[in-house]
Design an enzyme around this catalytic site. Structure first.
Site, PDB file in Angstrom:
ATOM      1  N   THR A 182       0.853  -1.225  -0.029  1.00 38.00           N
ATOM      2  CA  THR A 182       0.003  -0.027   0.190  1.00 38.00           C
ATOM      3  C   THR A 182       1.111   1.102  -0.006  1.00 38.00           C
ATOM      4  O   THR A 182       0.980   1.878   1.008  1.00 38.00           O
ATOM      5  CB  THR A 182      -1.097   0.018   1.280  1.00 38.00           C
ATOM      6  OG1 THR A 182      -0.211  -0.246   2.312  1.00 38.00           O
ATOM      7  CG2 THR A 182      -1.981  -1.059   1.315  1.00 38.00           C
ATOM      8  N   GLU A 191       0.161  -5.977  11.094  1.00 43.91           N
ATOM      9  CA  GLU A 191       1.426  -6.429  11.293  1.00 43.91           C
ATOM     10  C   GLU A 191       2.068  -5.550  12.227  1.00 43.91           C
ATOM     11  O   GLU A 191       2.060  -4.238  11.781  1.00 43.91           O
ATOM     12  CB  GLU A 191       2.090  -7.170  10.403  1.00 43.91           C
ATOM     13  CG  GLU A 191       2.287  -6.085   8.934  1.00 43.91           C
ATOM     14  CD  GLU A 191       3.495  -5.331   9.119  1.00 43.91           C
ATOM     15  OE1 GLU A 191       4.397  -5.554   9.982  1.00 43.91           O
ATOM     16  OE2 GLU A 191       3.431  -4.338   8.569  1.00 43.91           O
ATOM     17  N   LEU A 251      14.104   6.121  21.493  1.00 39.19           N
ATOM     18  CA  LEU A 251      14.479   7.596  21.822  1.00 39.19           C
ATOM     19  C   LEU A 251      16.023   7.645  21.564  1.00 39.19           C
ATOM     20  O   LEU A 251      16.944   8.461  22.362  1.00 39.19           O
ATOM     21  CB  LEU A 251      14.438   7.860  23.190  1.00 39.19           C
ATOM     22  CG  LEU A 251      12.876   7.867  23.751  1.00 39.19           C
ATOM     23  CD1 LEU A 251      12.845   8.235  25.472  1.00 39.19           C
ATOM     24  CD2 LEU A 251      12.556   9.171  23.304  1.00 39.19           C
ATOM     25  N   CYS A 257       7.516   2.079   6.438  1.00 41.27           N
ATOM     26  CA  CYS A 257       6.635   2.208   7.245  1.00 41.27           C
ATOM     27  C   CYS A 257       6.195   3.606   7.673  1.00 41.27           C
ATOM     28  O   CYS A 257       5.097   4.234   7.453  1.00 41.27           O
ATOM     29  CB  CYS A 257       6.259   0.985   8.385  1.00 41.27           C
ATOM     30  SG  CYS A 257       5.975  -0.325   7.944  1.00 41.27           S
TER      31      CYS A 257
END
Ligand code: UDX
Length: 437
Positions: A86, A151, A253, A263
């Site tokens: 996607t 996921e 961090l 992603c």
């Protein structure tokens, strides 16, 4: 259980192989004939530690197979997973759902007996409903439910993440679908992995919210790093100091050159577009996305300043992938930094342990075979990715090889005091710059 996994990209292949390791019978389907042929020959198209072994063992057990033919795979399946790409749609940043709906239509044609269709691809809220409508329109007679099961696999540790997840999220209102998914994840369920059942919409949003939150954490510490540099503080101490607060937590961090990968960049963009569209603007995510994009250029400028201008300099770059243990170059900071340096007159030579093949598709640079040949006679070295083999360089040797003992470390893998002692000018992120002592 019998599973059809549509899409043998990163997520589909890892999930398919791991489900078959759990004891299910999995057919992985892809339209790309050459990819399926390669998988049948035992060749894995991506670099992911441990994946080749899981695939080989599962194929040998007879529970994992590959095909370009979606029909029989779907016909026989209890669960059909949609795990196609996607990507960001060109121009507007919305998630491009073309492949998802194509898959839904093809699945519809072959459904036979009760089947749960599961979206594993990261899809905007409401997509599950649209997949259901698509299938219903094509096959009014079919007996099926559509569930969402996002996921949370990290590249480089995807197998481990699949075997030992923090949680499993399943979005569906159907008890029958829940039952099948519970059965599919049974080995994890027995290990007391929490399974969270929610509505489909909540499940779809959980994925985006999780990624956006993590991206925010990284961007927050990156801004703190800039502040640390101005006021003489150390971002690693600040990260530890805040991270020990259980409400904040110490993970994600690490200050660096900005997040990349398949992603975070696309999901933050898609989430903020959804927010705009439904009239609930996500101002924080919007800022995160913007700050992260700008940061990659800031990092190139930082390198320029460290070299006293990169024009005419030869720069040794170690690491090109967006993070270690992957060959993935998607949205890697190197894709912005390397061209910037070249446009400003630098000669870039680079080495990445696994990413060279992917990198050369996107970047032009002097390709080196290893760390030593990259460093030789360069005017300084820049660390862009924290691969293990760059973490323990012999500094005496590194100094010998370089024309000037200058290191810009955008991943903070060395200690400033030790680098100063080793005779380097050492520039890192959110920590003081040191010069040889
Ligand atoms: C991420 C999510 O972690 C995963 O749950 C989701 O399913 C897919 O996206 P991934 O992209 O593989 O996984 O990598 P991750 O380890 O999360 O790192 C993403 C980016 O953030 C990398 O560019 C990394 O260098 C950067 N990062 C991560 C930081 O800069 N600092 C950190 O503290 C952590």
């Amino acid at each position: 259980m019998r599973v059809a996994m549509i899409g043998t990209g990163y997520v589909g292949l890892v999930s398919g192989a791991c489900f078959s390791e759990f004891g299910h019978t999995v057919m992985c389907v892809d339209k790309d004939q050459s990819k399926i042929d390669a998988l049948k020959r035992g060749e894995i198209p991506i670099f992911e530690p441990g994946l080749d072994e899981v695939v080989a063992t599962s194929v040998k057990s007879g529970r994992l197979s590959f095909s370009t033919d979606l029909g029989p795979a779907v016909k026989n399946a209890d669960a059909v997973f949609i795990a196609v790409g996607t990507p960001s749609r060109r121009g507007d940043g919305h998630a491009d759902l073309t492949y998802v709906f194509q898959a839904a239509e093809e699945i519809a044609r072959s459904l036979d007996g009760y089947t749960v269709v599961v979206t594993k691809s990261t899809v905007p809220v409401g997509t599950g409903q649209r997949v259901q409508d698509t299938i219903r329109a094509a096959r009014p007679d079919a007996d099926f439910d559509v569930a969402s099961n996002p996921e949370f696999l990290r590249e480089g540790s995807a197998i481990e993440d699949f075997r030992r997840p923090d949680r499993i999220v399943v979005g569906t209102e159907s008890e029958r679908a829940r039952q099948i998914l519970r059965e599919l994840y049974r080995p994890l369920y027995l290990n007391e992995t929490p399974i969270l059942f929610t509505s489909r919409e909540s499940s779809e949003l959980i994925k985006y919210a999780a990624n956006a939150f993590l991206a925010t954490k990284i961007t927050f510490i990156n801004e703190m790093a800039d502040l640390c540099e101005k006021v003489g503080a150390n971002v690693q101490d600040v990260a530890r100091g805040i991270g020990l607060d259980g409400r904040i937590g110490s993970k994600f961090l690490h200050a660096g050159p900005g997040y990349g990968g398949s992603c975070f960049p696309k999901d933050t963009l898609a989430l903020l577009r959804t927010g705009e569209e439904v009239g609930a603007p996500t101002k924080i995510v919007t800022a995160v996305q913007q700050v992260n994009e700008e940061r990659k250029v800031r990092m190139a400028e930082k390198i320029d300043a460290a070299f006293g201008g990169v024009k005419g300099k030869t720069i040794a770059v170690l690491g090109l992938t967006f993070k270690p243990n992957t060959d993935d170059m998607r949205d890697s900071p190197s894709l912005v930094i390397v061209p910037w340096l070249q446009e400003h007159g630098a000669k870039v030579r680079a080495f990445d342990p696994e990413g060279m093949k992917e990198a050369r598709k996107h970047l032009k640079f002097d390709e080196c075979e290893d760390t030593e040949s990259t460093l030789k006679d360069a005017d300084g070295v820049v660390i862009l990715t924290e691969w293990n083999e760059f973490r323990a360089l012999d500094m005496a040797r590194t100094k010998q090889l370089l024309k000037t003992p200058l290191m810009v470390d955008l991943r903070n893998i060395y200690r400033p005091d030790e680098m100063a002692k080793a005779g380097f000018t050492y520039v890192s992120v959110g920590r003081r710059t040191v010069t040889p002592v």
